[in-house]
Design a protein around this motif. Structure first.
Motif, short mmCIF file in Angstrom:
data_model
loop_
_atom_site.label_atom_id
_atom_site.label_comp_id
_atom_site.label_asym_id
_atom_site.label_seq_id
_atom_site.Cartn_x
_atom_site.Cartn_y
_atom_site.Cartn_z
N ALA A 184 40.28 44.17 52.61
CA ALA A 184 41.62 43.98 52.85
C ALA A 184 41.96 42.51 52.06
CB ALA A 184 42.18 43.82 54.20
N ALA A 185 41.02 41.47 51.91
CA ALA A 185 41.18 40.25 51.62
C ALA A 185 40.83 40.14 50.14
CB ALA A 185 40.04 39.25 52.29
N GLY A 186 40.60 41.10 49.46
CA GLY A 186 40.10 40.94 47.91
C GLY A 186 41.53 41.33 47.47
N SER A 226 29.56 34.39 40.36
CA SER A 226 28.49 34.87 41.42
C SER A 226 29.21 34.37 42.90
CB SER A 226 27.30 33.48 41.00
OG SER A 226 26.45 33.28 42.11
N ARG A 227 30.02 33.52 43.08
CA ARG A 227 30.43 33.10 44.46
C ARG A 227 31.27 34.36 44.96
NH1 ARG A 227 29.99 27.74 45.81
NH2 ARG A 227 31.92 27.66 46.97
N LEU A 228 31.96 35.11 44.05
CA LEU A 228 32.60 36.24 44.60
C LEU A 228 31.84 37.23 45.19
CD1 LEU A 228 35.55 37.43 43.97
CD2 LEU A 228 34.68 38.78 42.10
N PHE A 229 30.62 37.40 44.89
CA PHE A 229 29.50 38.34 45.47
C PHE A 229 29.10 37.97 46.86
CE2 PHE A 229 29.39 39.63 40.98
CZ PHE A 229 29.87 41.02 41.25
N THR A 230 29.29 36.45 46.92
CA THR A 230 28.81 36.11 48.35
C THR A 230 30.13 35.88 49.37
OG1 THR A 230 28.84 33.43 47.50
CG2 THR A 230 26.73 34.69 47.43
N GLY A 231 31.23 36.08 49.11
CA GLY A 231 32.24 36.29 49.78
C GLY A 231 33.34 35.02 49.75
N ASP A 232 33.24 34.27 48.61
CA ASP A 232 34.12 33.00 48.44
C ASP A 232 35.51 33.83 47.80
OD1 ASP A 232 32.17 31.45 48.99
OD2 ASP A 232 32.67 30.20 47.23
N GLY A 233 36.45 33.06 47.95
CA GLY A 233 37.95 33.54 47.62
C GLY A 233 38.74 34.22 48.58
N PHE A 234 39.90 34.40 48.21
CA PHE A 234 40.82 35.10 49.10
C PHE A 234 41.99 35.59 48.23
CE2 PHE A 234 44.67 35.73 51.74
CZ PHE A 234 43.95 36.12 52.80
#
Length: 340
Positions: A156-158, A325-333
């Motif tokens: 839900a945070a994507g 790369s950081r998207l796959f490690t959970g960065d961003g909202f």
């Protein structure tokens, strides 16, 4: 005004080993083709960073109707740009904002038919390059939210889920539950995006227990972007006649042991049969009429303040590979956008 003769482009340098890392890509300055008779020249303002690229880069999915990216290929995806030049008798004019699929570069020359003009009065043009229209389509075409429904939105945070909660509520849902793997994001889902509850898979308590507590009487609609254990638990929590719209498979895309084109899940088929559940995949390609409807409703909701567009900005094309790369490690909202 002099038109650009070069463009900076993100290309795949080598095949990723597991999840993509920034060094798998190169940002290079390349000659820009001269426009032909039916071409427009567009300077990009922003483009989308999205997890679906993992599937295009990976080993799996060769039998799926999806393009593949090999070393040397340029990345692509949704983008927002400004028209610099276009045929005088065509549909585009200098200064127009347009959306298109030539992202991951700062300038593009292409046929005018590949660009869609953004209405000058549209309240938040960046929202048109997000993947949120898939959530709207799934909730209106496949799951068909009804008044009072209990709705579960995974991831839900994507980009999709961050708008899907509000959309479900605006469509009449009585209770909306989201999932995310970050406790901080879970708090934001409730505080900022209107979710009634946000669950954190992988926390100390099993996900199935969290879902049973958040929806003690079960769920009517599931917008699933994950698969895996979350889909398993959602089937177990479904009410009779529940409708599942399967839109993504993040569990597979985020798994370094897989190739990005598969996301196995164990579901109780006996429960599906006896409760009359429906599980159906949703893709925008099956609904060519959806985009215009989505734009109209989104514009109205944004103007009325009934929905917000949460997004994470990334400054400059040089940071785009790291942003992926950081998207796959959970960065961003919300939606991750590279600004140019």
């Amino acid at each position: 005004m002099a038109l650009p003769t070069t463009a900076r482009v993100v290309r795949l340098t080598r095949k990723p080993q597991g999840l993509p890392v920034a060094t798998d890509f190169t940002v290079a300055e390349e000659p820009l083709a001269a426009p032909g008779p039916g071409d427009a020249v567009v300077r990009n303002r922003a483009f989308l960073v999205f997890p679906g690229l993992r599937t295009l880069l990976g080993d799996e999915g060769a039998n799926l109707p999806l393009p593949r990216l090999a070393p040397g290929d340029a990345l692509f995806g949704p983008a927002l740009g400004e028209v610099l030049a276009a045929p005088e008798d065509g549909p585009l004019h200098p200064g127009d904002l347009v959306v298109h699929l030539h992202g991951w570069r700062d300038a593009v020359v292409a046929d005018t038919g590949q660009f869609t003009v953004v209405d000058q009065e549209f309240p938040e043009p960046l929202a048109l390059i997000s993947a949120a229209s898939a959530g709207y389509g799934a909730l209106t075409r496949t799951a068909e939210v009804r008044p009072g429904d209990v709705v579960l939105v995974t991831a839900a945070a994507g980009a999709v889920g961050s708008l899907a909660g509000r959309i479900a509520r605006l469509l009449g849902a009585g209770r909306v539950i989201g999932t995310t793997r970050s406790p901080d994001k879970a708090e934001r889902l409730v505080a900022e995006l209107g979710y009634d509850a946000a669950l954190v898979p992988g926390a100390a308590r099993p996900f199935a227990e969290q879902l049973a507590e958040a929806a003690p009487d079960g769920v009517d609609v599931v917008l699933d972007l994950v698969g895996g254990e979350q889909l398993t638990a959602a089937v177990d929590a479904a009410r009779p006649g529940a409708r599942f719209a399967l839109v993504g498979a993040v569990a597979g895309q985020l798994d370094p042991r897989r190739g990005g084109g598969s996301a196995p899940a164990v579901v109780d088929t006996f429960r599906i049969v006896t409760l009359g559940l429906s599980l159906r995949g949703f893709t925008l390609l099956d609904h060519p009429d959806l985009e215009a409807e989505w734009r109209e409703r989104l514009a109205g909701w944004l103007r009325a303040g009934e929905i917000t567009f949460p997004w994470t900005p990334v400054a400059g094309i040089d940071r785009a590979p790291e942003a992926l790369s950081r998207l796959f490690t959970g960065d961003g909202f919300g939606t991750t956008v590279v600004e140019l």
